[in-house]
Design an enzyme around this catalytic site. Structure first.
Site, mmCIF file in Angstrom:
data_model
loop_
_atom_site.group_PDB
_atom_site.id
_atom_site.type_symbol
_atom_site.label_atom_id
_atom_site.label_comp_id
_atom_site.label_asym_id
_atom_site.label_seq_id
_atom_site.Cartn_x
_atom_site.Cartn_y
_atom_site.Cartn_z
ATOM 1 C CB CYS A 142 -7.139 1.264 -0.641
ATOM 2 S SG CYS A 142 -5.987 2.113 0.471
ATOM 3 C CE LYS B 30 -5.752 -2.119 2.020
ATOM 4 N NZ LYS B 30 -5.264 -0.786 2.456
ATOM 5 C CG HIS C 192 -6.516 23.332 -9.434
ATOM 6 N ND1 HIS C 192 -7.586 22.577 -9.002
ATOM 7 C CD2 HIS C 192 -6.750 23.580 -10.756
ATOM 8 C CE1 HIS C 192 -8.416 22.374 -10.001
ATOM 9 N NE2 HIS C 192 -7.930 22.973 -11.082
ATOM 10 C CG ASP D 172 -2.887 0.528 -2.795
ATOM 11 O OD1 ASP D 172 -1.808 1.102 -2.553
ATOM 12 O OD2 ASP D 172 -3.753 0.338 -1.907
ATOM 13 C CG HIS D 173 -2.587 4.463 -3.278
ATOM 14 N ND1 HIS D 173 -1.881 4.848 -2.143
ATOM 15 C CD2 HIS D 173 -3.653 3.768 -2.817
ATOM 16 C CE1 HIS D 173 -2.505 4.416 -1.067
ATOM 17 N NE2 HIS D 173 -3.583 3.743 -1.448
ATOM 18 C CG ASP E 281 -2.176 0.744 1.082
ATOM 19 O OD1 ASP E 281 -2.133 1.860 0.532
ATOM 20 O OD2 ASP E 281 -3.227 0.229 1.504
#
Length: 520
Positions: free
Chosen positions: A72, A120, A243, A305-306, A32
């Site tokens: 996730c 996970k 932004h 996942d990221h 993760d």
């Protein structure tokens, strides 16, 4: 000689041993929140990652690998299904794949592989906290809610404290035991999946049961793996120059207050130390494969996942298209594949589905968003040299962001469009000249913006998708609110935004009512 060097020699000595099998074994380790830029220079110099470096030496490292959604559950749904988020409608951490969705692991098992999944997985609907899903559903409501705990670092234990994330170590032990006791003696090829929580920040327990993960926790042992003099302090834009979507994210992640340089460096150093602990778990799996003579007939994939922003852009966590959040590691090693190669091709997690199946000689079912990576890696002509697209797509519809977000990476450019493409200004970054992503050049290069927006719309009708997400959010929140009856006001006031919510309960309730029942 360092232990990491000795380990690599040890593994290399065992790489030529084999298992009698007609099809390759497959081992996929997914962590993760792992920043993919740490797997190659110069990022790899900040922390010792000996087992990732081992994969770099015997396999291939993708320099431009991205998540298809920087959170996730939707990200993992894309990886397991091989389809983009808007196709599976995996809108947030609560709404993902159906429990009976067909994954690449299902197809491996169907074709005769002995399969095992541990740790996970997090790709089916219905998980995560009530706070998390309500925050996602109310992203369209016109208010700012401070939803997360302030990011902090926490030192535990001493130089002998190695196992901090005990749940991950437990699953890693189970995985290596399975390799020793089951996989090594099986007459079938095997497929093993290990999902890790690290280096995801830990829950901040002092904030109560609904708290998010804002604590970066490690021990002195792992901090010694970090080169403190190489830990950078990211440049931040002034809040007024942000932004509007980035401003909203910074506020709801509780990062709009003052941070000292020491605080920022500490959070980043602790995060890197957590990555080092993650690397050690990967190493335990590799060691088990080596000890049982399985390495040279096993496809090994490490990814995440990221990523994790770790205070870049005045944010922590993910939920952003900035590189720290969207860029993931991807290292692949296997029989007949190239070694010691860095691949520049733009790829994303949906590519894993066809890659794994092609390696196993299985024809995928249905239409996939991804493309096999084996033509980029094979040392022979065994795999068709099909053309991989020169772009990747990532999208986000969850919490801590107040507009559906779409990122198209193509060549040197990163183009980010929001909502319907009109109501929220887009962003354009030249990653060749602006690696820190501090200069939005969308107005400087209108022709580039027009070209990339046209390409994006040819891939996904993003205004239509945004409209569908808005409708889903309203209907889902309305159904949840109705299910609570008279308990609604008390329940929503006690979610993890409660500190700010209590400042003006009536105004926030009115904003939700206008959103639910007014025009939009």
């Amino acid at each position: 000689m360092k232990i990491s060097v000795l380990f690599c020699i040890y593994l290399l000595q065992g790489y030529g041993q084999s298992q009698n099998a007609t099809k390759p074994n497959i081992v996929v380790v997914v962590s993760d929140s792992f920043d993919g830029r740490l797997t190659f220079d110069p990022g790899s110099k900040v922390v010792e990652l000996p087992y990732i470096n081992y994969l770099r030496q015997l396999g291939s490292t993708f320099l431009n690998a991205y998540t298809n959604s920087p959170i996730c559950c939707p990200s993992r749904a894309a990886m397991w299904s091989g389809q983009f988020v808007h196709l599976t409608q995996s809108w947030n951490n609560y709404k993902c794949l159906d429990s009976n969705a067909t994954t690449w692991m299902d197809l491996l098992q169907k074709s005769g592989y002995q399969t095992k999944m541990m740790g996970k997985r997090d790709y089916t609907s219905g998980s995560h906290s009530v706070s998390n899903r309500v925050e996602a559903w109310t992203q369209d409501v016109q208010f700012l809610l401070r939803q997360e705990g302030r990011p902090v670092s926490q030192l535990v234990g001493n130089m002998s404290t190695v196992r901090i994330m005990r749940e991950d170590w437990k699953n890693t032990d189970m995985a290596t035991q399975w390799i020793h006791q089951t996989a090594a003696t099986s007459r079938q090829p095997f497929a093993l999946y290990l999902g890790l929580n690290l280096p995801h920040p830990y829950k901040t327990e002092s904030l109560g049961p609904n708290a998010g993960g804002s604590t970066f926790r490690t021990s002195p042992y792992w901090l010694t793996k970090v080169s403190s003099d190489l830990v950078s302090v990211p440049k931040w834009l002034p809040m007024a120059a942000m932004h509007p979507v980035d401003y909203y994210s910074t506020f709801t992640k509780n990062c709009s207050g003052a941070f000292t340089e020491e605080e920022v460096k500490s959070i980043r150093a602790f995060y890197y130390a957590m990555c080092a602990e993650t690397d050690a778990m990967l190493g335990q799996v590799l060691s088990a494969l080596r000890e049982r003579g399985l390495l040279n007939n096993t496809l090994v994939i490490f990814t995440a996942d990221h990523g994790e922003l770790a205070m870049e852009h005045r944010q922590f966590y993910k939920m952003s298209m900035f590189e720290g959040s969207s860029h993931v590691p991807l290292l692949i090693m296997g029989p007949g594949l190239t070694s010691g190669v860095q691949v520049n091709q733009l790829v994303s997690l949906v590519d894993l589905y066809p890659t794994v199946l092609e390696m196993a000689g299985i024809t995928p079912e249905g239409n996939l968003s991804g493309h096999s990576l084996l033509p980029l890696l094979s040392t022979s002509n065994a795999f068709p040299k099909t053309q991989h697209p020169d772009w990747i797509l990532s999208e986000y519809h969850g919490c801590n962001v107040n507009a559906s977000t779409y990122m198209l990476r193509s060549g040197r450019w990163k183009y980010i469009a929001y909502a319907d493409g009109l109501s929220v200004p887009s962003q354009l970054f030249d990653l060749t000249l602006d690696k820190d992503e501090l200069h939005n050049v969308v107005f400087k290069y209108p022709d580039v913006q027009a070209h990339l927006d046209k390409l994006l719309r040819s891939i996904v009708d993003y205004p239509k998708v945004s409209s569908a997400v808005h409708l889903y959010n309203k209907e889902s929140f309305g159904a949840w609110r109705h299910s609570l009856g008279r308990n609604y006001s008390q329940v929503i006031a006690n979610l993890r935004w409660h500190v700010d919510w209590q400042k003006d309960v009536l105004a926030n309730e009115r904003a939700i009512d206008n959103w639910l029942f007014g025009s939009w």
